[in-house]
Design an enzyme around this catalytic site. Sequence first.
Site, PDB file in Angstrom:
ATOM      1  CG  ASP A  35      -0.150   9.545 -10.476  1.00  0.00           C
ATOM      2  OD1 ASP A  35      -0.863   9.813  -9.501  1.00  0.00           O
ATOM      3  OD2 ASP A  35       0.719  10.320 -10.925  1.00  0.00           O
ATOM      4  CD  GLU A 119      -5.074  10.390  -6.679  1.00  0.00           C
ATOM      5  OE1 GLU A 119      -4.669  10.523  -5.530  1.00  0.00           O
ATOM      6  OE2 GLU A 119      -4.455  10.811  -7.673  1.00  0.00           O
ATOM      7  CG  ASP A 199       4.231  10.932 -11.070  1.00  0.00           C
ATOM      8  OD1 ASP A 199       3.864  11.541 -10.043  1.00  0.00           O
ATOM      9  OD2 ASP A 199       4.722  11.500 -12.063  1.00  0.00           O
TER      10      ASP A 199
END
Length: 247
Positions: A35, A119, A199
């Site tokens: 992340d 992501e 996170d």
Amino acid sequence: MHGKPKGDGWYAALVVETEDRLHAVPDATEAVGVDLGVKTLATFSTGEAVANPKPLGRLLGKLRRLNRSLSRKRKGGKNREKAKIKLSRLHLRIRNVRTDALHKLTTRLATQYGTVAIEDLYVAGMLQNRHLSRALSDCGFGEFRRQLEYKCEMTGARVFVVDRFYPSSKMCSGCGTGQEMPLSQRTFSCACGLVIDRDHNAAMNLWRQALSSQSVERPALTAPRGDVKLVLVKQKRVGLYRNVQTL
Ligand SMILES: [Zn+2]
């Protein structure tokens, strides 16, 4: 880079291309979720947090001050022009510091893991401070993915990109229950009992997504001997910053 900032100066870049510069460490088969953030450069699903490079905090503070000072300058005035040039140079410096940090991060990920889950698009949390986030996203998330992909290609690791609509921050990585997570909320607490850094929770979810997809083994690489090309570039360029690229 945004627009065409004005500035001057020369810089030289040494580019060394080697085909087989990166190798996976033996047994680099594990998956990791990553992340990316603003305050912390990256958080892994292992719980490890990679800090931003030290000079970045100072540069971002300077950026805030310069932005404020620019907004006070008269439009069309000479001082405004000067402030603009200063600002574009600063953006360039931030970009370089950040890019260098991303290189270290992506090299590590590509060599130490078999699968790296990220992501698709990092927009969440990016809009709170427009100037700050612009400075970071200018040189940040697209660059991260670009580096990660070409390096993983070298090492044979898999980049697993999680759909941008997947709610990685809003889902409990323990039990899968969803909840609203305002950006100010740094800790994810779930009714199931899990209390975890925001996170870290997101990174765990990305990791789980990668695991639940098909299991892919690191393909055996026949490492070709690459030619080493030495390219010297001298060109007129904005900003006064050496662009040192480290793999
Ligand atoms: Zn839960």
